[in-house]
Motif scaffolding. Structure first.
Motif, PDB file in Angstrom:
ATOM      1  N   TYR A  83       0.835  -1.210   0.000  1.00  0.00           N
ATOM      2  CA  TYR A  83       0.000   0.000   0.000  1.00  0.00           C
ATOM      3  C   TYR A  83       0.870   1.260   0.000  1.00  0.00           C
ATOM      4  O   TYR A  83       0.581   2.227  -0.711  1.00  0.00           O
ATOM      5  CB  TYR A  83      -0.926   0.005   1.211  1.00  0.00           C
ATOM      6  CG  TYR A  83      -1.765   1.257   1.302  1.00  0.00           C
ATOM      7  CD1 TYR A  83      -2.798   1.485   0.403  1.00  0.00           C
ATOM      8  CD2 TYR A  83      -1.502   2.221   2.274  1.00  0.00           C
ATOM      9  CE1 TYR A  83      -3.554   2.640   0.469  1.00  0.00           C
ATOM     10  CE2 TYR A  83      -2.250   3.384   2.338  1.00  0.00           C
ATOM     11  CZ  TYR A  83      -3.274   3.584   1.443  1.00  0.00           C
ATOM     12  OH  TYR A  83      -4.011   4.739   1.498  1.00  0.00           O
ATOM     13  N   LEU A  84       1.955   1.246   0.776  1.00  0.00           N
ATOM     14  CA  LEU A  84       2.860   2.398   0.791  1.00  0.00           C
ATOM     15  C   LEU A  84       3.512   2.584  -0.581  1.00  0.00           C
ATOM     16  O   LEU A  84       3.699   3.718  -1.039  1.00  0.00           O
ATOM     17  CB  LEU A  84       3.928   2.221   1.866  1.00  0.00           C
ATOM     18  CG  LEU A  84       3.442   2.219   3.318  1.00  0.00           C
ATOM     19  CD1 LEU A  84       4.626   2.119   4.274  1.00  0.00           C
ATOM     20  CD2 LEU A  84       2.621   3.466   3.629  1.00  0.00           C
ATOM     21  N   LEU A  85       3.859   1.485  -1.235  1.00  0.00           N
ATOM     22  CA  LEU A  85       4.420   1.586  -2.585  1.00  0.00           C
ATOM     23  C   LEU A  85       3.391   2.164  -3.555  1.00  0.00           C
ATOM     24  O   LEU A  85       3.737   2.946  -4.445  1.00  0.00           O
ATOM     25  CB  LEU A  85       4.886   0.206  -3.063  1.00  0.00           C
ATOM     26  CG  LEU A  85       6.196  -0.319  -2.473  1.00  0.00           C
ATOM     27  CD1 LEU A  85       6.475  -1.732  -2.987  1.00  0.00           C
ATOM     28  CD2 LEU A  85       7.357   0.604  -2.829  1.00  0.00           C
ATOM     29  N   TYR A  86       2.144   1.786  -3.393  1.00  0.00           N
ATOM     30  CA  TYR A  86       1.071   2.320  -4.241  1.00  0.00           C
ATOM     31  C   TYR A  86       0.967   3.841  -4.083  1.00  0.00           C
ATOM     32  O   TYR A  86       0.859   4.581  -5.074  1.00  0.00           O
ATOM     33  CB  TYR A  86      -0.249   1.639  -3.867  1.00  0.00           C
ATOM     34  CG  TYR A  86      -1.477   2.286  -4.442  1.00  0.00           C
ATOM     35  CD1 TYR A  86      -1.822   2.114  -5.775  1.00  0.00           C
ATOM     36  CD2 TYR A  86      -2.300   3.085  -3.637  1.00  0.00           C
ATOM     37  CE1 TYR A  86      -2.961   2.712  -6.306  1.00  0.00           C
ATOM     38  CE2 TYR A  86      -3.436   3.687  -4.163  1.00  0.00           C
ATOM     39  CZ  TYR A  86      -3.756   3.496  -5.495  1.00  0.00           C
ATOM     40  OH  TYR A  86      -4.878   4.092  -6.010  1.00  0.00           O
ATOM     41  N   ILE A  87       1.011   4.311  -2.840  1.00  0.00           N
ATOM     42  CA  ILE A  87       0.984   5.751  -2.603  1.00  0.00           C
ATOM     43  C   ILE A  87       2.204   6.413  -3.225  1.00  0.00           C
ATOM     44  O   ILE A  87       2.109   7.481  -3.848  1.00  0.00           O
ATOM     45  CB  ILE A  87       0.930   6.048  -1.089  1.00  0.00           C
ATOM     46  CG1 ILE A  87      -0.397   5.565  -0.499  1.00  0.00           C
ATOM     47  CG2 ILE A  87       1.096   7.542  -0.826  1.00  0.00           C
ATOM     48  CD1 ILE A  87      -0.515   5.810   0.992  1.00  0.00           C
ATOM     49  N   ALA A  88       3.375   5.779  -3.065  1.00  0.00           N
ATOM     50  CA  ALA A  88       4.617   6.342  -3.593  1.00  0.00           C
ATOM     51  C   ALA A  88       4.549   6.508  -5.109  1.00  0.00           C
ATOM     52  O   ALA A  88       4.958   7.542  -5.651  1.00  0.00           O
ATOM     53  CB  ALA A  88       5.803   5.449  -3.216  1.00  0.00           C
ATOM     54  N   VAL A  89       4.037   5.505  -5.799  1.00  0.00           N
ATOM     55  CA  VAL A  89       3.928   5.571  -7.258  1.00  0.00           C
ATOM     56  C   VAL A  89       2.989   6.696  -7.678  1.00  0.00           C
ATOM     57  O   VAL A  89       3.278   7.457  -8.617  1.00  0.00           O
ATOM     58  CB  VAL A  89       3.441   4.220  -7.823  1.00  0.00           C
ATOM     59  CG1 VAL A  89       3.085   4.352  -9.298  1.00  0.00           C
ATOM     60  CG2 VAL A  89       4.510   3.156  -7.628  1.00  0.00           C
ATOM     61  N   ASN A  90       1.864   6.839  -6.984  1.00  0.00           N
ATOM     62  CA  ASN A  90       0.916   7.905  -7.314  1.00  0.00           C
ATOM     63  C   ASN A  90       1.520   9.293  -7.085  1.00  0.00           C
ATOM     64  O   ASN A  90       1.307  10.212  -7.893  1.00  0.00           O
ATOM     65  CB  ASN A  90      -0.357   7.756  -6.478  1.00  0.00           C
ATOM     66  CG  ASN A  90      -1.250   6.640  -6.990  1.00  0.00           C
ATOM     67  OD1 ASN A  90      -1.136   6.211  -8.133  1.00  0.00           O
ATOM     68  ND2 ASN A  90      -2.138   6.148  -6.140  1.00  0.00           N
ATOM     69  N   ILE A  91       2.269   9.443  -5.994  1.00  0.00           N
ATOM     70  CA  ILE A  91       2.918  10.727  -5.730  1.00  0.00           C
ATOM     71  C   ILE A  91       3.945  11.028  -6.816  1.00  0.00           C
ATOM     72  O   ILE A  91       4.015  12.144  -7.340  1.00  0.00           O
ATOM     73  CB  ILE A  91       3.593  10.719  -4.340  1.00  0.00           C
ATOM     74  CG1 ILE A  91       2.539  10.648  -3.232  1.00  0.00           C
ATOM     75  CG2 ILE A  91       4.465  11.966  -4.147  1.00  0.00           C
ATOM     76  CD1 ILE A  91       3.122  10.516  -1.838  1.00  0.00           C
ATOM     77  N   TRP A  92       4.748  10.024  -7.174  1.00  0.00           N
ATOM     78  CA  TRP A  92       5.796  10.219  -8.189  1.00  0.00           C
ATOM     79  C   TRP A  92       5.188  10.569  -9.547  1.00  0.00           C
ATOM     80  O   TRP A  92       5.649  11.470 -10.235  1.00  0.00           O
ATOM     81  CB  TRP A  92       6.651   8.961  -8.284  1.00  0.00           C
ATOM     82  CG  TRP A  92       7.840   9.114  -9.183  1.00  0.00           C
ATOM     83  CD1 TRP A  92       7.861   9.044 -10.550  1.00  0.00           C
ATOM     84  CD2 TRP A  92       9.175   9.405  -8.788  1.00  0.00           C
ATOM     85  NE1 TRP A  92       9.120   9.253 -11.020  1.00  0.00           N
ATOM     86  CE2 TRP A  92       9.964   9.475  -9.966  1.00  0.00           C
ATOM     87  CE3 TRP A  92       9.801   9.588  -7.560  1.00  0.00           C
ATOM     88  CZ2 TRP A  92      11.324   9.727  -9.948  1.00  0.00           C
ATOM     89  CZ3 TRP A  92      11.156   9.838  -7.534  1.00  0.00           C
ATOM     90  CH2 TRP A  92      11.915   9.910  -8.715  1.00  0.00           C
ATOM     91  N   ALA A 191       9.267  12.920  -1.764  1.00  0.00           N
ATOM     92  CA  ALA A 191       8.271  12.271  -0.903  1.00  0.00           C
ATOM     93  C   ALA A 191       7.938  10.877  -1.417  1.00  0.00           C
ATOM     94  O   ALA A 191       7.792   9.924  -0.641  1.00  0.00           O
ATOM     95  CB  ALA A 191       7.004  13.128  -0.837  1.00  0.00           C
ATOM     96  N   GLY A 192       7.808  10.738  -2.750  1.00  0.00           N
ATOM     97  CA  GLY A 192       7.533   9.426  -3.332  1.00  0.00           C
ATOM     98  C   GLY A 192       8.674   8.449  -3.079  1.00  0.00           C
ATOM     99  O   GLY A 192       8.435   7.271  -2.784  1.00  0.00           O
ATOM    100  N   ALA A 193       9.913   8.948  -3.174  1.00  0.00           N
ATOM    101  CA  ALA A 193      11.066   8.081  -2.935  1.00  0.00           C
ATOM    102  C   ALA A 193      11.116   7.627  -1.478  1.00  0.00           C
ATOM    103  O   ALA A 193      11.388   6.451  -1.182  1.00  0.00           O
ATOM    104  CB  ALA A 193      12.353   8.813  -3.303  1.00  0.00           C
ATOM    105  N   VAL A 194      10.835   8.552  -0.564  1.00  0.00           N
ATOM    106  CA  VAL A 194      10.836   8.193   0.863  1.00  0.00           C
ATOM    107  C   VAL A 194       9.739   7.182   1.155  1.00  0.00           C
ATOM    108  O   VAL A 194       9.968   6.157   1.809  1.00  0.00           O
ATOM    109  CB  VAL A 194      10.643   9.455   1.732  1.00  0.00           C
ATOM    110  CG1 VAL A 194      10.385   9.069   3.180  1.00  0.00           C
ATOM    111  CG2 VAL A 194      11.872  10.342   1.640  1.00  0.00           C
ATOM    112  N   MET A 195       8.542   7.449   0.647  1.00  0.00           N
ATOM    113  CA  MET A 195       7.427   6.533   0.876  1.00  0.00           C
ATOM    114  C   MET A 195       7.695   5.171   0.244  1.00  0.00           C
ATOM    115  O   MET A 195       7.412   4.125   0.847  1.00  0.00           O
ATOM    116  CB  MET A 195       6.145   7.127   0.301  1.00  0.00           C
ATOM    117  CG  MET A 195       4.887   6.356   0.659  1.00  0.00           C
ATOM    118  SD  MET A 195       4.471   6.459   2.399  1.00  0.00           S
ATOM    119  CE  MET A 195       3.873   8.144   2.491  1.00  0.00           C
TER     120      MET A 195
END
Length: 210
Positions: A83-92, A191-195
């Motif tokens: 789920y965190l990776l999903y958020i990260a991809v959307n932010i990126w 932020a995407g990279a950190v997430m």
């Protein structure tokens, strides 16, 4: 130690943990700075609600179930990391898109969406329930008074929602917003990279525990 002393000790320890940087901080600060102050406060309430759920589950003894069935704990960690990776991809992916922010929020749905995003982020890391259970086991008496049993989830909500409300108010101020809009693509990618790294670490820690 009295019930009040136990309660204060647990809340102090949880406050220190809540203030530690992590995915929750990234999500709340970004929602507050990129959407609206109302969205940021809704996200803070989502963090508080997630904390209450974990506190209730810890008091109910779910940690014993997780320790007995290791595969369930691993599954929760991998799912949370995904789920965190999903958020990260959307932010990126949205880093290069222009953004208009408004203190009024985009719609009535936006705060609900922010609340759910924060709630799911809080629940994405099952380590949190282990932390709660460890504190409860270390500090609670063998027979927990009813008033303390009721006060703990309320205190957890106050700590989590209170801290992230401060974060939301700070990052939704005019100057942080101006800085964000001036460097949106770089900040979003960071932020995407950190997430993403936090999600990947959660997945790897789950898989390595097999």
């Amino acid at each position: 130690m009295s019930s009040a002393g136990v309660f204060i000790s647990i809340m102090a320890a949880l406050a220190v943990g809540a203030m530690s940087p992590g995915p929750s901080f990234v999500v709340v600060s970004r929602i507050a700075i990129s959407r609206s102050r109302l969205d940021g406060l809704a996200a803070a309430l989502g963090m508080g609600a997630g904390g209450v759920i974990f506190a209730v589950l810890a008091l109910a003894g779910l940690t014993a179930l997780l320790s007995q069935f290791e595969w369930l704990y691993i599954l929760l960690k991998v799912a949370g990391g995904a789920y965190l990776l999903y958020i990260a991809v959307n932010i990126w992916r949205g880093a290069a898109q222009p953004l208009e922010v408004s203190d009024a929020g985009d719609s009535h749905r936006a705060p609900r969406r922010s609340f759910m995003t924060a709630l799911l982020t809080q629940l994405s890391n099952p380590k949190t329930i282990i932390v709660y259970a460890s504190l409860f086991a270390a500090l609670l008496p063998r027979s927990v008074p009813l008033d303390l049993m009721i006060a703990l989830p309320l205190g957890v909500f106050a700590v989590e929602a209170g801290w992230y409300s401060i974060v939301a108010l700070a990052f939704s101020a005019r100057h942080p917003r101006r800085l964000y809009l001036a460097a949106k693509s770089w900040i979003d990618r960071a932020a995407g990279a950190v997430m993403g790294s936090l999600g990947l670490r959660l997945i790897l820690s789950g898989l390595s525990a097999r």
